[in-house]
Design an enzyme around this catalytic site. Structure first.
Site, PDB file in Angstrom:
ATOM      1  N   SER A  40     -14.569 125.977  25.559  1.00  0.00           N
ATOM      2  CA  SER A  40     -13.342 125.271  25.925  1.00  0.00           C
ATOM      3  C   SER A  40     -13.060 124.056  25.054  1.00  0.00           C
ATOM      4  O   SER A  40     -12.080 123.355  25.263  1.00  0.00           O
ATOM      5  CB  SER A  40     -13.409 124.838  27.395  1.00  0.00           C
ATOM      6  N   SER A  71     -10.009 119.034  24.849  1.00  0.00           N
ATOM      7  CA  SER A  71     -10.471 120.367  25.219  1.00  0.00           C
ATOM      8  C   SER A  71      -9.338 121.382  25.073  1.00  0.00           C
ATOM      9  O   SER A  71      -8.211 121.036  24.725  1.00  0.00           O
ATOM     10  CB  SER A  71     -11.031 120.352  26.638  1.00  0.00           C
ATOM     11  N   TYR A  72      -9.630 122.642  25.399  1.00  0.00           N
ATOM     12  CA  TYR A  72      -8.701 123.767  25.223  1.00  0.00           C
ATOM     13  C   TYR A  72      -7.333 123.459  25.833  1.00  0.00           C
ATOM     14  O   TYR A  72      -7.230 123.104  27.008  1.00  0.00           O
ATOM     15  CB  TYR A  72      -9.305 125.016  25.864  1.00  0.00           C
ATOM     16  N   PRO A  73      -6.256 123.587  25.060  1.00  0.00           N
ATOM     17  CA  PRO A  73      -4.934 123.120  25.516  1.00  0.00           C
ATOM     18  C   PRO A  73      -4.212 124.020  26.513  1.00  0.00           C
ATOM     19  O   PRO A  73      -3.409 123.548  27.298  1.00  0.00           O
ATOM     20  CB  PRO A  73      -4.133 123.014  24.216  1.00  0.00           C
ATOM     21  N   HIS A  75     -10.711 128.052  32.029  1.00  0.00           N
ATOM     22  CA  HIS A  75     -10.949 126.772  31.351  1.00  0.00           C
ATOM     23  C   HIS A  75     -10.796 125.628  32.333  1.00  0.00           C
ATOM     24  O   HIS A  75     -10.055 125.727  33.304  1.00  0.00           O
ATOM     25  CB  HIS A  75      -9.960 126.582  30.195  1.00  0.00           C
TER      26      HIS A  75
END
Length: 716
Positions: free
Chosen positions: A137, A319-321, A375
Site C-alpha cells: 500500500s 500511501s496508496y491513493p 488498502h
C-alpha cells in the site's frame, strides 16, 4: 531469475530503487542480492497495454452502425495490444521468453485495475511460468522490501482478476450496444450526435440532470424578516423575530407593522438555553473524501487531485491513493509516532507538537482492521520529504493528508451553542443565537471555515430587562437548490444509495461504495465533460442540452438508475469473493441488453423533448471522409481519388467516366505516391516486385498510353 512486471514505468523504477541495478531500454536488471540471489528483471506496462477489440473485429457487419446488428454479443471476448503500446509489450514478451526467467512477480497496483492490466499482458504473452503477487500500500523502501518478502500466491488474487475481467466485458456489452441504440434512435429524431451510454456514467448524469431540472422549475418567492437590536442591562445584542418556528414573513406590510410595533418597546430575556456539542476529529482520508475537500478548498477537479496524489505516491511519501477505506490496522498505527516525529521537524507543523495523544493504537475510531478493505486510509509515510522540493499543488495535498493524521491525535472540539429568547412588550418573540468555543481541540490543526462562525452573545440572564434600540426589515428571496460542485458530485456518486427507494438495494450500494469506484469516479466526470454532457463553470456543474435529451430518452430504464448499479456491484463483489459465477453474470447482462434494445426501439416514438432543450441542442458536425485528390483524370479532366481497393475518377457518378486502376497489379501494391507521379508525369518510377508467369518476379515502370487510353508496363 525472476521477472517483476509493474503497472507504470515510474512504479517499476521505484520498486527497483532499493537494489543495485542496470538500466536497459524498457526494463531494468536487479543485480544479485539477499532477496533475489540470482538477480531479477523489472519491466512495466504503460497503463492499459491491452484493450478489448472493436466490434468489427468479431464480425465485419458490426462495423456499420445499424439497429439491425443489435445486440452485438461476442461468443468469446478478445483483447489486443494497443498500437501505441506495442513496443513495450514486445519488450515484456521477450523477457518472458527468456529461458532464465523461472517466475513472474505481478507488481501492478494493488487493486482491481492493476490486477487486470498486468494479468492481461501475461495472458497474451502465453507465459507458462508460475506467478506471485506483490501487494503493498505504499512505495517506501521498507514497504517494498517487506512486500517482496511476503508475496501472495497467484490464487490469492485470481477472483479479483475475474471480477475486473467480467466488469470490463459487461461494460463493453452495455456501452457498445446502448450507445449505438440511443445514438441511432435520437438521430432519427433529428439529434445528430453520438450519445455515449454507460453503466456508471448514465446514472451519474441522471442525478445531474435531475438537479438541473429542480433548479429550472424552482419559482423564487420574496419574504421579509424583522431584526431587532437590544440593550439589556447595558449589554447589546441582536435578535430575529419568530413565530411558531418560522421567521419568514410573506407580506411586506406585516413585517413593517411588526418592526414599527417593536421600536423602542420594553424587552425582557425570558429564556437562556445552552447546549454543549462535542465534535470528534475527522476520519483519515480515503480518495473520495480527499477529492471533495481539495475541490472545496482549492477548487481542484477530482481528476487533478488523483493525478497529484499519484505523484506523491510514486515519490513514496503518501500511501496508496485509490483507497476506499478511512481506517488503518494496528500495524500502520504502530508507525505513526515515528512518522509524526519526523513531521514535527517541518517548521509549518511545529506549533502542533507535542501532541495531546501519543498513540492511536487502541483508538477504534481510526484503527479497525475489519474496516480496512484492500488498502488502508491515505496517510503520510515514514519517508517525510523536504516540503519545499514539492510543487505547489503537491504541497497543498500533502498538507491535507498530514493535518488529518495530526488532528487525529488531538482531543475533541467542544462548542457551546446558546439560544436567547427575548420578548418585546410581552408579545413579540425574538431569538438570538451564538456560540462559544469551550475546547478548541483538533480545530487548532484544521480551523473552522469563516461561514461556520456564529455571533458571540454577551452573558445574559433570564429575567433581565431593557429596550429595543432599533428594528430593521430585511428583504430576501427563497433560493433554488444549489448546483453541484465537482467535489460534491464525487461524494454524491459515493453515497448514491440515498437516491434509492428500495432499502435493501440502498444497503448494497452503500456497502459497495456507490456509483463507480474510488479509482474511476474522477474519470467518469472527465468523460462526461469530454462528451459534452456537462460543463464546469466556476467549479459548478451544468447539464447541457445533450444531457437532457439523453436522459429524456432513457427515461425510467435501468440505465439511468442507481438500482441497476447496486445489483451489478453486488454480483461483481460476489465474483471477487468467489461466491458468484462470471458466466452467469454475463448471461444476465446479455439478456438485459437484449430486452433494453427491443423495448427502447418499440417506445422511441413516444419520446417527448422540451422545446427549449431542442432549440439549445447543437448538432455535431460529423467529419466527411473526403477522398484525397491524387491528380487529374487522363480521360475527362476530373479528379482521381483513392476509392479503397482501386483508384477512380470523381466524375464517375456525374458523367460515367470509366477511368479506374487497381491498387494491386500483378501482386504488387501501387502506392498513392506512384499514382500521383503517373498522373503528373505520365509514368511511375521503376517498381520492383511484380510477379509474372510461373510467379517470376520482375521490375518495370507503369506508363499511361494516351493513344490506347490505358496503362502499360515499361521495361528498362
Amino acid at each position: 531469475m525472476k521477472l517483476i512486471i509493474a503497472e507504470k514505468p515510474d512504479q517499476g523504477m521505484t520498486l527497483a530503487s532499493i537494489f543495485k541495478i542496470k538500466k536497459f531500454q524498457g526494463y531494468l536488471e536487479i543485480l544479485p542480492n539477499d532477496l533475489f540471489p540470482d538477480g531479477a528483471y523489472v519491466t512495466w506496462a504503460v497503463g492499459h497495454v491491452c484493450q478489448l477489440v472493436a466490434p468489427e473485429k468479431y464480425d465485419s457487419a458490426w462495423k456499420r452502425w445499424s439497429l439491425d446488428t443489435l445486440p452485438m454479443i461476442p461468443d468469446q471476448f478478445q483483447y489486443e495490444i494497443s498500437k501505441d503500446k506495442a513496443k513495450q509489450f514486445a519488450i515484456i514478451k521477450n523477457l518472458i521468453s527468456n529461458p532464465q526467467v523461472s517466475e513472474i512477480i505481478h507488481a501492478g497496483d494493488a487493486g482491481r485495475e492493476g490486477e487486470l492490466i498486468v494479468r492481461n499482458i501475461i495472458r497474451l504473452t502465453k507465459a507458462r511460468q508460475p506467478m506471485k503477487r506483490l501487494w503493498i500500500s505504499s512505495l517506501t523502501p521498507k514497504s517494498i522490501k517487506e512486500g517482496f518478502q511476503s508475496l501472495l500466491n497467484e490464487s490469492d488474487t485470481r477472483n479479483l482478476y475475474f471480477e475486473a475481467y467480467t466488469r470490463a466485458c459487461a461494460d463493453w456489452v452495455v456501452g457498445m450496444n446502448a450507445s449505438r441504440l440511443y445514438s441511432l434512435l435520437l438521430q432519427q429524431r433529428g439529434f445528430s450526435d453520438v450519445f455515449s451510454v454507460g453503466r456508471v456514467q448514465t446514472p451519474t448524469l441522471a442525478l445531474i440532470v435531475k438537479r438541473e431540472r429542480e433548479i429550472q422549475k424552482f419559482v423564487s418567492e420574496p419574504f421579509w424578516e424583522v431584526q431587532a437590536e437590544f440593550k439589556i442591562e447595558g449589554k447589546k445584542y441582536k435578535g430575529k423575530w419568530e413565530q411558531d418556528g418560522e421567521s419568514r414573513i410573506k407580506q411586506k406590510e406585516l413585517a413593517e407593522k411588526i418592526a414599527q410595533f417593536c421600536e423602542q418597546k420594553p424587552a425582557e430575556v425570558t429564556e437562556v438555553s445552552a447546549e454543549k456539542k462535542d465534535y470528534l476529529p475527522p476520519l483519515l482520508y480515503n480518495l473520495s473524501a480527499l477529492q471533495a475537500d481539495a475541490n472545496r478548498i482549492f477548487k481542484f477537479p477530482p481528476k487533478k487531485t488523483l493525478d497529484v496524489l499519484q505523484k506523491l505516491y510514486q515519490k513514496g511519501i503518501v500511501s496508496y491513493p485509490r483507497s476506499d477505506s478511512r481506517y488503518v490496522t494496528e500495524g500502520e498505527a504502530e508507525m505513526f509516532p515515528e512518522i509524526l516525529r519526523k513531521i514535527s521537524a517541518i517548521p509549518q507543523y511545529g506549533n502542533f507538537f507535542p501532541l495531546p495523544m501519543d498513540s492511536l493504537q487502541k483508538n477504534k475510531r481510526y484503527v479497525d482492521a475489519k474496516k480496512v478493505t484492500d488498502h488502508y486510509a491515505i496517510i503520510p509515510t515514514e519517508q517525510v520529504p523536504n516540503v519545499a522540493s514539492l510543487s505547489a499543488d503537491e504541497q497543498k495535498l500533502y498538507d491535507l493528508v498530514v493535518k488529518s493524521l495530526i488532528a487525529a491525535h488531538y482531543d475533541k472540539s467542544i462548542i457551546e451553542y446558546t439560544t436567547v429568547t427575548t420578548i418585546v412588550d410581552g408579545r413579540a418573540m425574538f431569538l438570538s443565537k451564538g456560540k462559544v468555543v469551550l475546547q478548541e481541540g483538533w480545530r487548532k490543526v484544521i480551523p473552522a471555515s469563516e461561514k461556520d462562525k456564529d455571533a458571540v452573545l454577551p452573558n445574559l440572564i433570564t429575567g433581565e430587562t431593557g429596550t429595543v434600540l432599533k428594528t430593521t426589515v430585511k428583504e430576501s428571496k427563497t433560493q433554488p437548490p444549489k448546483r453541484y460542485t465537482e467535489g460534491q458530485l464525487i461524494t454524491l456518486m459515493k453515497t448514491a444509495g440515498k437516491h434509492i427507494e428500495d432499502k435493501e438495494l440502498e444497503k448494497v450500494l452503500m456497502k459497495t461504495e456507490g456509483l463507480g469506484t474510488e479509482a474511476t469516479r474522477a474519470g467518469i466526470l472527465t468523460m462526461l465533460k469530454d462528451r459534452k454532457y456537462i460543463e464546469i463553470k466556476k467549479n459548478l456543474v451544468y447539464a447541457t442540452a445533450k444531457a437532457h435529451i439523453l436522459i429524456d430518452a432513457v427515461g425510467n430504464e435501468l440505465l439511468a438508475s442507481a438500482e441497476m448499479t447496486a445489483k451489478w456491484e453486488q454480483r461483481l463483489k460476489e465474483i471477487s469473493e468467489g461466491a458468484a459465477s462470471p458466466k452467469a453474470f454475463m448471461d444476465n447482462t446479455n439478456k438485459m441488453i437484449s430486452h433494453l434494445i427491443s423495448v427502447t426501439v418499440q417506445d422511441s416514438d413516444k419520446w417527448v423533448f422540451d422545446e427549449e432543450v431542442q432549440e439549445s441542442f447543437v448538432p455535431r458536425e460529423f467529419k466527411k471522409n473526403t477522398p484525397t485528390k491524387l491528380g487529374t483524370c487522363k480521360l475527362c479532366g476530373g479528379s482521381i481519388v483513392d476509392k479503397g481497393n482501386f483508384y477512380g475518377c470523381s466524375n464517375y457518378q456525374k458523367t460515367g467516366c470509366r477511368f479506374t486502376m487497381s491498387k494491386k497489379i500483378k501482386g504488387k501494391s501501387i502506392t498513392q505516391k506512384q499514382m500521383k507521379k503517373l498522373l503528373k508525369e505520365g509514368e511511375t518510377d521503376i517498381i520492383e516486385g511484380f510477379h509474372g508467369k510461373e510467379d517470376k518476379e520482375f521490375a518495370a515502370k507503369i506508363k499511361w498510353d494516351d493513344k490506347e487510353q490505358r496503362i502499360q508496363f515499361v521495361f528498362s
